[in-house]
Scaffold this motif. Sequence first.
Motif, PDB file in Angstrom:
ATOM      1  N   LYS A 164       1.739   7.103  -6.865  1.00 32.70           N
ATOM      2  CA  LYS A 164       0.698   8.035  -7.313  1.00 32.70           C
ATOM      3  C   LYS A 164       1.092   9.502  -7.076  1.00 32.70           C
ATOM      4  N   GLU A 173       0.826  -1.209   0.000  1.00 27.63           N
ATOM      5  CA  GLU A 173       0.000   0.000   0.000  1.00 27.63           C
ATOM      6  C   GLU A 173       0.856   1.254   0.000  1.00 27.63           C
ATOM      7  N   SER A 180       2.180   1.738  -3.432  1.00 30.55           N
ATOM      8  CA  SER A 180       1.115   2.195  -4.317  1.00 30.55           C
ATOM      9  C   SER A 180       0.865   3.700  -4.148  1.00 30.55           C
TER      10      SER A 180
END
Length: 275
Positions: free
Chosen positions: A274, A267, A270
Amino acid sequence: MATKYSDIIVEKTGQIGIIKFNRPKQLNSFGGKLMEETIDAIRTFNEDPDTCFTVLTGEGRFFSAGADVRGSGLDTSREYANVTEKKIAYLTRFMPALEMLRSIIDHKKVFVLALNGPGVGGGAAWFQGVADIVLASETAYLQVPFSALGLVPENGSAINFAQSIGVHRANDFFMFGRKLTAQELLEWGLINRVFPVEGFHENVKKFLEAQLEVNDAKSMMETKRLQNVQLRDARLLAVVNSVDALAERFVDGTPFARFAVKRAELEAKSKKSKL
């Protein structure tokens, strides 16, 4: 073939049946309907009167990343009346994997594993030791995080790998999570041939077609049968023993904390990507 699948692609070219994992965005991890559909396709090709080879491969840059860590479903939210109920619940969850391995071990056709790219976890361990022929692209590598996640070598892989590469090398791979390149796997005897990544699937098909031009299909399948007849029961027992050991690990609870750390790492990566 008439059957429609959502998470695999199935093709038949002459005497070659091809099953291709088709979850490339998830690195062909074992989620969705991938496992059930793969078992069904293996079963279908097993009974096909025309084929000699059954090929298992993947779409995209990965062969398979194994378990879908984000959606494994192996959580601690359910309450169990006792330890026995808990263990039976986990054994039940592992039954699709057991049937997958049984269907490969009992498969009548020459089972060819075509590693189009890296295999991690179950994607690095389940199929390699029970395949009859293993082909790989030059970008393929294998790595298992079983010890890091508090797990055990899954689905009989410890025994099946040792039959090909020896006990000490198998222990190095499974205990320590050693990453093995295609060239190392070729030198160790786990894979038969390495092909360029460009045009890999087509090269695999051409290679198998060339074998069919000079070799009798029935003779190749009989060679496979004679090779495996003494191994079948031991391989199935190894699968059952490893499923039992894996269930005990989840009963013990050790993998949950380690999965939580891994999930948090994914996570974090991720979110960072971004930004």
